[in-house]
Motif scaffolding. Structure first.
Motif, short mmCIF file in Angstrom:
data_model
loop_
_atom_site.label_atom_id
_atom_site.label_comp_id
_atom_site.label_asym_id
_atom_site.label_seq_id
_atom_site.Cartn_x
_atom_site.Cartn_y
_atom_site.Cartn_z
N SER A 35 1.89 1.40 5.30
CA SER A 35 1.73 0.13 6.00
C SER A 35 0.55 0.19 6.95
N VAL A 38 -2.76 -4.92 7.15
CA VAL A 38 -3.05 -5.73 5.95
C VAL A 38 -2.00 -5.53 4.86
N PHE A 39 -1.58 -4.30 4.64
CA PHE A 39 -0.68 -3.98 3.54
C PHE A 39 0.66 -3.43 4.02
N SER A 40 1.69 -3.68 3.22
CA SER A 40 2.98 -3.02 3.35
C SER A 40 3.42 -2.73 1.91
N LEU A 41 3.27 -1.46 1.50
CA LEU A 41 3.39 -1.12 0.08
C LEU A 41 4.31 0.07 -0.14
N GLN A 45 2.17 0.97 -5.85
CA GLN A 45 1.28 0.06 -5.13
C GLN A 45 0.36 0.84 -4.18
N MET A 49 -3.66 0.99 -4.38
CA MET A 49 -4.49 0.56 -3.26
C MET A 49 -5.59 1.59 -2.98
N GLN A 141 -4.30 -10.76 4.58
CA GLN A 141 -3.22 -10.13 3.83
C GLN A 141 -3.06 -10.75 2.44
N ALA A 144 -6.03 -9.70 0.24
CA ALA A 144 -5.94 -8.29 -0.12
C ALA A 144 -4.85 -8.08 -1.18
N LYS A 145 -3.71 -8.76 -1.02
CA LYS A 145 -2.64 -8.65 -2.02
C LYS A 145 -3.10 -9.18 -3.37
N LEU A 148 -5.33 -6.57 -4.89
CA LEU A 148 -4.54 -5.43 -5.36
C LEU A 148 -3.76 -5.79 -6.62
#
Length: 160
Positions: A35, A38-41, A45, A49, A141, A144-145, A148
């Motif tokens: 995390s 920007v991301f929480s993966l 994933q 990234m 976010q 970026a998602k 990805l």
């Protein structure tokens, strides 16, 4: 003697600086959680990234400092210099990473950085004026998602 988990952190960033996403993935547990602002993966994933960032970041330079680790926890301060592709602007991002280890691998990785400061470098005056707002962070976010998701669709090895 250096703690083995400290060596893992150093290996991770050495691999990142070489844009060796496979070497980075070797440092992570299978069920890795990552995390940042920007991301929480999770899992694949996270690997996708880093692969995407390594592939897109031809000019990326990583500077690593202040690494420490024990049996369960680790930390590092790292800095990234790169051109932000969406704006063409140079970014110098200072990041504090924290890690949780299990069975000799990183199971949780969190990167903390000043999103407003980053947005000022990435977007100029728009970032300065609006980068502190949730509106800009949510927009970054979402974009970026989307990038990805497209990267993963183009690399089916991450869709398992």
């Amino acid at each position: 003697m250096m703690h083995p988990n400290k060596e893992i952190i150093q290996q991770f960033y050495t691999s990142f600086n070489r844009r060796d996403y496979v070497g980075m993935a070797d440092c992570y547990a299978e069920n890795i959680e990552f995390s940042d602002a920007v991301f929480s993966l999770k899992g694949q994933q996270v690997h996708a990234m880093w692969h995407m960032l390594c592939e897109k970041g031809a000019d990326l330079k990583i500077i690593l400092g202040d690494v420490d680790a024990d049996e369960k926890h680790g930390k590092a301060h790292w800095e990234a210099d790169y051109i932000f592709s969406a704006s063409g602007r140079r970014v110098h991002n200072a990041i504090d990473a924290s890690f949780l280890f299990q069975d000799g691998r990183i199971i949780k990785h969190h990167d903390a950085f000043d999103f407003w400061r980053w947005s000022q470098m990435a977007f100029g005056s728009v970032g300065w004026a609006l980068g502190w707002t949730p509106l800009i962070q949510k927009k970054v976010q979402r974009q970026a998602k989307k990038r990805l998701d497209q990267f993963m669709a183009d690399h089916p090895e991450y869709l398992s």
